[in-house]
Design an enzyme around this catalytic site. Structure first.
Site, PDB file in Angstrom:
ATOM      1  N   ALA A 142       0.934  -1.109  -0.078  1.00  0.00           N
ATOM      2  CA  ALA A 142       0.127   0.008   0.004  1.00  0.00           C
ATOM      3  C   ALA A 142       0.930   1.181  -0.242  1.00  0.00           C
ATOM      4  O   ALA A 142       0.370   2.318   0.263  1.00  0.00           O
ATOM      5  CB  ALA A 142      -0.807  -0.143   1.244  1.00  0.00           C
TER       6      ALA A 142
ATOM      7  N   ASN B 155       1.541  -2.405   8.592  1.00  0.00           N
ATOM      8  CA  ASN B 155       2.389  -3.089   7.506  1.00  0.00           C
ATOM      9  C   ASN B 155       3.350  -2.365   6.717  1.00  0.00           C
ATOM     10  O   ASN B 155       4.463  -2.467   6.485  1.00  0.00           O
ATOM     11  CB  ASN B 155       1.575  -4.006   6.671  1.00  0.00           C
ATOM     12  CG  ASN B 155       0.940  -4.910   7.100  1.00  0.00           C
ATOM     13  OD1 ASN B 155       1.341  -5.855   7.752  1.00  0.00           O
ATOM     14  ND2 ASN B 155      -0.535  -4.921   7.060  1.00  0.00           N
TER      15      ASN B 155
ATOM     16  N   HIS C 108      -0.744   7.901   3.643  1.00  0.00           N
ATOM     17  CA  HIS C 108       0.699   7.814   4.142  1.00  0.00           C
ATOM     18  C   HIS C 108       1.424   8.831   3.382  1.00  0.00           C
ATOM     19  O   HIS C 108       1.739   8.985   2.128  1.00  0.00           O
ATOM     20  CB  HIS C 108       1.155   6.443   3.882  1.00  0.00           C
ATOM     21  CG  HIS C 108       0.417   5.330   4.143  1.00  0.00           C
ATOM     22  ND1 HIS C 108       0.077   5.124   5.550  1.00  0.00           N
ATOM     23  CD2 HIS C 108      -0.372   4.362   3.360  1.00  0.00           C
ATOM     24  CE1 HIS C 108      -0.958   3.915   5.447  1.00  0.00           C
ATOM     25  NE2 HIS C 108      -1.023   3.597   4.331  1.00  0.00           N
TER      26      HIS C 108
HETATM   27  N1  LIG Z   1       1.938  -4.467   3.056  1.00  0.00           N
HETATM   28  C1  LIG Z   1       0.933  -3.957   2.698  1.00  0.00           C
HETATM   29  O1  LIG Z   1       0.906  -2.729   2.418  1.00  0.00           O
HETATM   30  C2  LIG Z   1      -0.454  -4.286   3.355  1.00  0.00           C
HETATM   31  C3  LIG Z   1      -0.622  -5.541   4.034  1.00  0.00           C
HETATM   32  N2  LIG Z   1      -1.925  -5.518   4.428  1.00  0.00           N
HETATM   33  C4  LIG Z   1      -1.792  -6.903   4.965  1.00  0.00           C
HETATM   34  O2  LIG Z   1      -2.358  -7.975   4.211  1.00  0.00           O
HETATM   35  C5  LIG Z   1      -3.056  -9.096   4.642  1.00  0.00           C
HETATM   36  C6  LIG Z   1      -4.094  -9.363   4.002  1.00  0.00           C
HETATM   37  O3  LIG Z   1      -5.201  -8.310   3.908  1.00  0.00           O
HETATM   38  P1  LIG Z   1      -6.494  -8.379   3.106  1.00  0.00           P
HETATM   39  O4  LIG Z   1      -6.576  -9.180   2.018  1.00  0.00           O
HETATM   40  O5  LIG Z   1      -7.015  -7.160   2.994  1.00  0.00           O
HETATM   41  O6  LIG Z   1      -7.396  -9.075   4.370  1.00  0.00           O
HETATM   42  P2  LIG Z   1      -8.830 -10.100   4.439  1.00  0.00           P
HETATM   43  O7  LIG Z   1      -9.190  -9.817   5.890  1.00  0.00           O
HETATM   44  O8  LIG Z   1      -9.804  -9.523   3.264  1.00  0.00           O
HETATM   45  O9  LIG Z   1      -8.231 -11.382   3.885  1.00  0.00           O
HETATM   46  C7  LIG Z   1      -7.602 -12.343   4.843  1.00  0.00           C
HETATM   47  C8  LIG Z   1      -7.950 -13.809   4.340  1.00  0.00           C
HETATM   48  O10 LIG Z   1      -7.426 -14.745   5.018  1.00  0.00           O
HETATM   49  C9  LIG Z   1      -8.072 -15.846   5.424  1.00  0.00           C
HETATM   50  N3  LIG Z   1      -7.706 -16.621   6.527  1.00  0.00           N
HETATM   51  C10 LIG Z   1      -7.915 -16.354   7.797  1.00  0.00           C
HETATM   52  N4  LIG Z   1      -7.671 -17.543   8.387  1.00  0.00           N
HETATM   53  C11 LIG Z   1      -7.240 -18.354   7.656  1.00  0.00           C
HETATM   54  C12 LIG Z   1      -6.487 -19.690   7.674  1.00  0.00           C
HETATM   55  N5  LIG Z   1      -6.260 -20.318   8.592  1.00  0.00           N
HETATM   56  N6  LIG Z   1      -6.282 -20.231   6.373  1.00  0.00           N
HETATM   57  C13 LIG Z   1      -6.132 -19.817   5.283  1.00  0.00           C
HETATM   58  N7  LIG Z   1      -6.829 -18.447   5.100  1.00  0.00           N
HETATM   59  C14 LIG Z   1      -7.216 -17.865   6.332  1.00  0.00           C
HETATM   60  C15 LIG Z   1      -9.462 -15.024   5.666  1.00  0.00           C
HETATM   61  O11 LIG Z   1     -10.431 -15.845   5.426  1.00  0.00           O
HETATM   62  C16 LIG Z   1      -9.483 -13.973   4.581  1.00  0.00           C
HETATM   63  O12 LIG Z   1     -10.036 -14.626   3.523  1.00  0.00           O
HETATM   64  C17 LIG Z   1      -3.211  -8.624   6.171  1.00  0.00           C
HETATM   65  O13 LIG Z   1      -2.653  -9.113   7.032  1.00  0.00           O
HETATM   66  C18 LIG Z   1      -3.296  -6.926   6.110  1.00  0.00           C
HETATM   67  O14 LIG Z   1      -2.858  -6.498   7.531  1.00  0.00           O
HETATM   68  C19 LIG Z   1      -2.974  -4.933   3.969  1.00  0.00           C
HETATM   69  C20 LIG Z   1      -2.752  -3.946   3.319  1.00  0.00           C
HETATM   70  C21 LIG Z   1      -1.608  -3.446   2.946  1.00  0.00           C
HETATM   71  O1  LIG Z   2      -2.889   1.948   3.751  1.00  0.00           O
HETATM   72  C1  LIG Z   2      -3.459   0.780   3.590  1.00  0.00           C
HETATM   73  O2  LIG Z   2      -4.126   0.271   2.516  1.00  0.00           O
HETATM   74  C2  LIG Z   2      -3.101  -0.483   4.628  1.00  0.00           C
HETATM   75  C3  LIG Z   2      -2.020   0.060   5.516  1.00  0.00           C
HETATM   76  O3  LIG Z   2      -1.876   1.167   5.905  1.00  0.00           O
HETATM   77  C4  LIG Z   2      -1.335  -1.092   6.295  1.00  0.00           C
HETATM   78  O4  LIG Z   2      -1.508  -2.408   5.769  1.00  0.00           O
HETATM   79  O5  LIG Z   2      -0.237  -0.925   6.718  1.00  0.00           O
END
Ligand SMILES: NC(=O)C1=CN([C@@H]2O[C@H](COP(=O)(O)OP(=O)(O)OC[C@H]3O[C@@H](n4cnc5c(N)ncnc54)[C@H](O)[C@@H]3O)[C@@H](O)[C@H]2O)C=CC1
Ligand SMILES: O=C([O-])CC(=O)C(=O)O
Length: 269
Positions: free
Chosen positions: A123, A191, A221
Protein backbone atom coordinates in the site's frame (compact mmCIF):
# COMPACT_ATOMS: atom_id res chain seq x y z
CA UNK A 1 9.86 -19.31 -21.79
CA UNK A 2 10.84 -21.89 -19.15
CA UNK A 3 8.45 -23.76 -16.89
CA UNK A 4 6.03 -21.35 -15.20
CA UNK A 5 6.52 -20.54 -11.53
CA UNK A 6 3.86 -22.46 -9.59
CA UNK A 7 2.10 -19.96 -7.31
CA UNK A 8 0.08 -20.69 -4.16
CA UNK A 9 -2.08 -18.08 -2.44
CA UNK A 10 -2.59 -18.28 1.33
CA UNK A 11 -5.65 -16.23 2.32
CA UNK A 12 -8.45 -15.49 -0.12
CA UNK A 13 -9.65 -12.10 1.13
CA UNK A 14 -9.44 -8.66 -0.47
CA UNK A 15 -5.84 -9.10 -1.65
CA UNK A 16 -5.83 -12.87 -2.25
CA UNK A 17 -8.96 -12.89 -4.40
CA UNK A 18 -7.81 -9.99 -6.60
CA UNK A 19 -4.49 -11.76 -7.07
CA UNK A 20 -6.21 -15.06 -7.90
CA UNK A 21 -8.25 -13.32 -10.61
CA UNK A 22 -5.15 -11.62 -12.02
CA UNK A 23 -3.23 -14.90 -12.13
CA UNK A 24 -6.20 -16.58 -13.78
CA UNK A 25 -6.31 -13.81 -16.41
CA UNK A 26 -2.60 -14.45 -16.98
CA UNK A 27 0.68 -13.16 -15.55
CA UNK A 28 3.50 -14.29 -17.85
CA UNK A 29 5.78 -16.88 -16.22
CA UNK A 30 3.32 -17.58 -13.37
CA UNK A 31 0.67 -20.23 -12.86
CA UNK A 32 -1.80 -20.38 -9.95
CA UNK A 33 -1.79 -23.95 -8.60
CA UNK A 34 -3.52 -23.86 -5.18
CA UNK A 35 -5.15 -21.60 -2.62
CA UNK A 36 -5.80 -21.80 1.09
CA UNK A 37 -8.66 -20.17 3.00
CA UNK A 38 -10.22 -20.32 6.45
CA UNK A 39 -13.65 -21.32 5.09
CA UNK A 40 -12.93 -24.01 2.50
CA UNK A 41 -16.49 -24.25 1.17
CA UNK A 42 -16.84 -20.49 0.69
CA UNK A 43 -13.45 -20.42 -1.05
CA UNK A 44 -14.47 -23.16 -3.47
CA UNK A 45 -17.46 -20.98 -4.35
CA UNK A 46 -15.32 -17.86 -4.75
CA UNK A 47 -12.87 -19.46 -7.17
CA UNK A 48 -15.51 -21.39 -9.12
CA UNK A 49 -15.70 -18.48 -11.58
CA UNK A 50 -12.03 -18.67 -12.48
CA UNK A 51 -11.29 -20.01 -15.96
CA UNK A 52 -9.06 -22.61 -14.34
CA UNK A 53 -10.25 -23.36 -10.79
CA UNK A 54 -7.51 -24.71 -8.49
CA UNK A 55 -7.67 -26.89 -5.37
CA UNK A 56 -8.45 -25.30 -1.99
CA UNK A 57 -6.15 -26.97 0.55
CA UNK A 58 -4.92 -26.49 4.12
CA UNK A 59 -1.94 -24.18 4.63
CA UNK A 60 0.33 -27.16 5.41
CA UNK A 61 -0.54 -28.74 2.05
CA UNK A 62 0.53 -25.75 -0.08
CA UNK A 63 4.30 -26.22 -0.12
CA UNK A 64 4.52 -29.55 -2.02
CA UNK A 65 2.31 -28.07 -4.76
CA UNK A 66 4.05 -24.73 -5.38
CA UNK A 67 7.40 -22.94 -5.90
CA UNK A 68 6.23 -19.69 -4.31
CA UNK A 69 3.56 -18.75 -1.78
CA UNK A 70 1.93 -15.34 -1.57
CA UNK A 71 0.91 -14.70 2.04
CA UNK A 72 -2.27 -12.58 2.13
CA UNK A 73 -3.76 -13.80 5.40
CA UNK A 74 -4.11 -12.46 8.94
CA UNK A 75 -0.66 -11.55 10.29
CA UNK A 76 -0.64 -14.28 12.97
CA UNK A 77 -0.48 -16.96 10.27
CA UNK A 78 2.77 -15.70 8.72
CA UNK A 79 5.16 -18.36 10.21
CA UNK A 80 2.78 -21.22 9.43
CA UNK A 81 2.51 -20.05 5.81
CA UNK A 82 6.09 -18.96 5.07
CA UNK A 83 8.28 -21.43 6.99
CA UNK A 84 7.59 -24.58 4.89
CA UNK A 85 8.53 -22.67 1.71
CA UNK A 86 11.65 -21.07 3.19
CA UNK A 87 12.82 -24.36 4.68
CA UNK A 88 12.77 -25.92 1.21
CA UNK A 89 14.66 -23.05 -0.44
CA UNK A 90 11.54 -21.56 -2.01
CA UNK A 91 10.06 -18.04 -2.00
CA UNK A 92 7.47 -16.45 0.28
CA UNK A 93 5.97 -13.14 -0.86
CA UNK A 94 4.86 -11.52 2.39
CA UNK A 95 2.27 -8.76 2.61
CA UNK A 96 1.61 -8.96 6.37
CA UNK A 97 4.98 -7.27 6.65
CA UNK A 98 4.32 -6.05 10.21
CA UNK A 99 4.50 -9.67 11.40
CA UNK A 100 8.12 -9.96 10.21
CA UNK A 101 9.14 -7.87 13.22
CA UNK A 102 7.89 -10.54 15.60
CA UNK A 103 9.08 -13.45 13.48
CA UNK A 104 12.49 -12.31 12.26
CA UNK A 105 13.75 -15.89 12.68
CA UNK A 106 12.06 -16.46 9.31
CA UNK A 107 14.81 -14.35 7.75
CA UNK A 108 17.44 -16.65 9.32
CA UNK A 109 15.51 -19.67 8.09
CA UNK A 110 15.51 -18.28 4.53
CA UNK A 111 19.24 -17.55 4.71
CA UNK A 112 20.04 -21.02 6.03
CA UNK A 113 18.11 -22.89 3.33
CA UNK A 114 18.51 -20.56 0.34
CA UNK A 115 14.89 -19.40 0.52
CA UNK A 116 13.70 -15.86 -0.16
CA UNK A 117 11.29 -13.50 1.54
CA UNK A 118 9.95 -10.82 -0.80
CA UNK A 119 8.09 -7.83 0.65
CA UNK A 120 6.22 -5.96 -2.10
CA UNK A 121 5.76 -2.20 -1.81
CA UNK A 122 2.13 -2.97 -0.99
CA UNK A 123 0.00 0.00 0.00
CA UNK A 124 3.08 2.22 0.02
CA UNK A 125 5.25 4.01 -2.54
CA UNK A 126 8.86 4.87 -3.15
CA UNK A 127 10.61 1.93 -1.49
CA UNK A 128 12.98 1.93 -4.49
CA UNK A 129 14.25 5.39 -3.50
CA UNK A 130 14.47 4.44 0.19
CA UNK A 131 16.50 1.32 -0.66
CA UNK A 132 18.85 3.34 -2.84
CA UNK A 133 19.30 6.01 -0.15
CA UNK A 134 20.02 3.26 2.41
CA UNK A 135 23.07 2.26 0.35
CA UNK A 136 24.42 5.63 1.55
CA UNK A 137 23.48 7.21 4.88
CA UNK A 138 19.90 7.99 5.83
CA UNK A 139 19.62 10.54 8.64
CA UNK A 140 15.90 10.21 9.28
CA UNK A 141 12.68 8.64 8.03
CA UNK A 142 9.30 9.96 9.21
CA UNK A 143 5.87 8.78 8.17
CA UNK A 144 2.46 10.27 8.92
CA UNK A 145 -0.52 7.96 8.38
CA UNK A 146 -4.04 9.39 8.24
CA UNK A 147 -7.00 7.05 8.09
CA UNK A 148 -10.78 7.20 8.15
CA UNK A 149 -12.17 6.05 11.48
CA UNK A 150 -13.45 2.74 10.04
CA UNK A 151 -9.89 1.85 8.99
CA UNK A 152 -8.68 2.04 12.59
CA UNK A 153 -11.46 0.88 14.93
CA UNK A 154 -10.63 -2.27 16.84
CA UNK A 155 -6.86 -1.69 16.85
CA UNK A 156 -5.38 -3.15 20.08
CA UNK A 157 -3.61 0.14 20.92
CA UNK A 158 -6.95 1.96 21.02
CA UNK A 159 -8.62 -0.71 23.15
CA UNK A 160 -5.71 -0.95 25.60
CA UNK A 161 -5.55 2.84 26.02
CA UNK A 162 -9.35 3.34 26.15
CA UNK A 163 -9.29 5.63 23.11
CA UNK A 164 -12.73 5.90 21.54
CA UNK A 165 -12.51 7.32 18.02
CA UNK A 166 -16.00 6.49 16.79
CA UNK A 167 -17.48 9.83 17.93
CA UNK A 168 -14.63 12.17 16.89
CA UNK A 169 -15.49 15.19 14.73
CA UNK A 170 -11.99 16.54 14.14
CA UNK A 171 -8.75 14.77 13.12
CA UNK A 172 -7.14 13.18 16.19
CA UNK A 173 -3.53 12.11 16.55
CA UNK A 174 -3.76 8.70 18.18
CA UNK A 175 -0.14 7.55 18.05
CA UNK A 176 3.38 8.93 17.90
CA UNK A 177 6.36 6.63 18.21
CA UNK A 178 8.55 4.16 16.38
CA UNK A 179 7.45 1.71 13.72
CA UNK A 180 8.17 -1.15 16.14
CA UNK A 181 5.81 0.29 18.75
CA UNK A 182 3.15 0.84 16.09
CA UNK A 183 3.34 -2.71 14.74
CA UNK A 184 2.29 -4.11 18.12
CA UNK A 185 -0.62 -1.70 18.61
CA UNK A 186 -1.91 -1.54 15.03
CA UNK A 187 -1.23 -4.99 13.50
CA UNK A 188 -3.85 -4.74 10.75
CA UNK A 189 -2.80 -1.25 9.70
CA UNK A 190 0.89 -0.73 9.99
CA UNK A 191 2.41 -3.17 7.54
CA UNK A 192 3.46 -0.13 5.59
CA UNK A 193 5.54 1.26 8.46
CA UNK A 194 7.41 -2.00 8.80
CA UNK A 195 8.00 -2.32 5.05
CA UNK A 196 9.38 1.24 5.11
CA UNK A 197 11.62 0.34 8.07
CA UNK A 198 12.97 -2.76 6.37
CA UNK A 199 13.84 -0.72 3.28
CA UNK A 200 15.41 2.11 5.26
CA UNK A 201 16.80 2.47 8.78
CA UNK A 202 14.94 -0.15 10.77
CA UNK A 203 11.87 -0.23 13.00
CA UNK A 204 13.51 1.50 15.99
CA UNK A 205 14.60 4.59 14.05
CA UNK A 206 11.63 5.01 11.70
CA UNK A 207 9.25 7.54 13.32
CA UNK A 208 5.54 7.38 12.85
CA UNK A 209 2.39 9.38 13.57
CA UNK A 210 -1.11 7.98 13.13
CA UNK A 211 -4.16 10.21 12.80
CA UNK A 212 -7.83 9.23 12.76
CA UNK A 213 -9.68 11.64 10.47
CA UNK A 214 -13.49 11.45 10.27
CA UNK A 215 -13.55 13.50 7.04
CA UNK A 216 -11.15 11.24 5.17
CA UNK A 217 -12.17 8.63 2.57
CA UNK A 218 -8.70 7.30 1.80
CA UNK A 219 -5.85 5.75 3.81
CA UNK A 220 -3.12 8.35 3.37
CA UNK A 221 0.59 7.86 4.03
CA UNK A 222 3.14 10.71 3.81
CA UNK A 223 6.84 9.95 4.07
CA UNK A 224 9.82 12.27 4.48
CA UNK A 225 13.35 10.95 4.07
CA UNK A 226 16.54 12.89 4.74
CA UNK A 227 19.70 11.21 3.47
CA UNK A 228 23.22 12.12 2.35
CA UNK A 229 22.19 11.42 -1.26
CA UNK A 230 18.80 13.14 -1.37
CA UNK A 231 15.92 14.59 0.57
CA UNK A 232 12.49 13.44 -0.59
CA UNK A 233 8.86 13.51 0.43
CA UNK A 234 6.03 11.42 -0.96
CA UNK A 235 2.35 10.86 -0.30
CA UNK A 236 -0.09 8.16 -1.33
CA UNK A 237 -3.89 8.33 -0.93
CA UNK A 238 -5.22 4.80 -1.06
CA UNK A 239 -8.74 3.97 -2.18
CA UNK A 240 -10.01 1.24 0.18
CA UNK A 241 -10.68 -2.20 -1.27
CA UNK A 242 -13.62 -4.39 -0.15
CA UNK A 243 -11.68 -4.50 3.16
CA UNK A 244 -11.71 -0.87 4.46
CA UNK A 245 -8.35 -1.42 6.18
CA UNK A 246 -6.65 -2.40 2.90
CA UNK A 247 -5.97 -0.14 -0.06
CA UNK A 248 -6.80 -1.40 -3.56
CA UNK A 249 -3.25 -0.81 -4.70
CA UNK A 250 -1.95 -3.51 -2.32
CA UNK A 251 -3.09 -6.41 -4.51
CA UNK A 252 -1.92 -4.58 -7.64
CA UNK A 253 1.52 -4.24 -6.06
CA UNK A 254 1.69 -8.02 -5.62
CA UNK A 255 0.57 -8.54 -9.24
CA UNK A 256 3.33 -6.15 -10.40
CA UNK A 257 5.85 -7.94 -8.18
CA UNK A 258 5.02 -11.36 -9.71
CA UNK A 259 5.02 -9.90 -13.22
CA UNK A 260 8.49 -8.44 -12.60
CA UNK A 261 9.86 -11.82 -11.52
CA UNK A 262 9.39 -13.25 -15.00
CA UNK A 263 10.00 -10.07 -17.02
CA UNK A 264 12.76 -9.44 -19.57
CA UNK A 265 12.66 -5.72 -18.69
CA UNK A 266 12.53 -4.83 -14.98
CA UNK A 267 12.00 -1.23 -14.00
CA UNK A 268 12.67 0.09 -10.50
CA UNK A 269 15.14 -1.09 -7.87
N1 LIG B 1 1.92 -4.71 3.00
C1 LIG B 1 0.91 -3.88 2.82
O1 LIG B 1 1.08 -2.78 2.31
C2 LIG B 1 -0.45 -4.26 3.25
C3 LIG B 1 -0.67 -5.43 3.93
N2 LIG B 1 -1.93 -5.80 4.32
C4 LIG B 1 -2.08 -7.04 5.08
O2 LIG B 1 -2.37 -8.08 4.17
C5 LIG B 1 -3.11 -9.11 4.82
C6 LIG B 1 -4.32 -9.47 3.98
O3 LIG B 1 -5.13 -8.34 3.80
P1 LIG B 1 -6.63 -8.47 3.23
O4 LIG B 1 -6.64 -9.32 2.02
O5 LIG B 1 -7.19 -7.11 3.16
O6 LIG B 1 -7.32 -9.25 4.44
P2 LIG B 1 -8.72 -10.00 4.45
O7 LIG B 1 -9.17 -10.02 5.85
O8 LIG B 1 -9.62 -9.46 3.40
O9 LIG B 1 -8.31 -11.47 4.00
C7 LIG B 1 -7.60 -12.38 4.80
C8 LIG B 1 -8.01 -13.75 4.40
O10 LIG B 1 -7.29 -14.74 5.15
C9 LIG B 1 -8.16 -15.81 5.37
N3 LIG B 1 -7.77 -16.67 6.47
C10 LIG B 1 -8.01 -16.53 7.79
N4 LIG B 1 -7.58 -17.61 8.46
C11 LIG B 1 -7.06 -18.45 7.55
C12 LIG B 1 -6.48 -19.76 7.63
N5 LIG B 1 -6.32 -20.39 8.78
N6 LIG B 1 -6.03 -20.35 6.49
C13 LIG B 1 -6.15 -19.72 5.30
N7 LIG B 1 -6.72 -18.49 5.17
C14 LIG B 1 -7.16 -17.87 6.28
C15 LIG B 1 -9.50 -15.15 5.67
O11 LIG B 1 -10.56 -16.03 5.41
C16 LIG B 1 -9.51 -14.00 4.70
O12 LIG B 1 -10.18 -14.34 3.50
C17 LIG B 1 -3.45 -8.56 6.21
O13 LIG B 1 -2.55 -9.09 7.18
C18 LIG B 1 -3.24 -7.08 6.06
O14 LIG B 1 -2.92 -6.48 7.29
C19 LIG B 1 -3.01 -5.05 3.97
C20 LIG B 1 -2.85 -3.87 3.30
C21 LIG B 1 -1.56 -3.36 2.92
O1 LIG C 1 -2.96 1.90 3.62
C1 LIG C 1 -3.35 0.72 3.56
O2 LIG C 1 -4.03 0.32 2.60
C2 LIG C 1 -3.03 -0.32 4.58
C3 LIG C 1 -2.06 0.03 5.61
O3 LIG C 1 -1.91 1.14 6.05
C4 LIG C 1 -1.26 -1.10 6.12
O4 LIG C 1 -1.63 -2.28 5.95
O5 LIG C 1 -0.19 -0.84 6.69
Amino acid sequence: MGTPLRIAIAGLGAVGMTLARALDAGIPGCELVAVSARDREAAVGRIANLRRPVPVVAIAELEPLADLVVECAPAALLPEIAAPFLRTGKTAVVISAGALLFHDSLIGLAREHGGRIVVPTGALLGLDAVLAAAEGTIHSVRMVTRKPVRGLVGAPYLTENNIDIEQIREPLRIFEGTAREAAAGFPANLNVAVALSLAGIGADRTRLEIWADPALERNTHSIAVDADSARFTMTIENIPSENPKTGRITALSVVACLRKMGAALRVGT
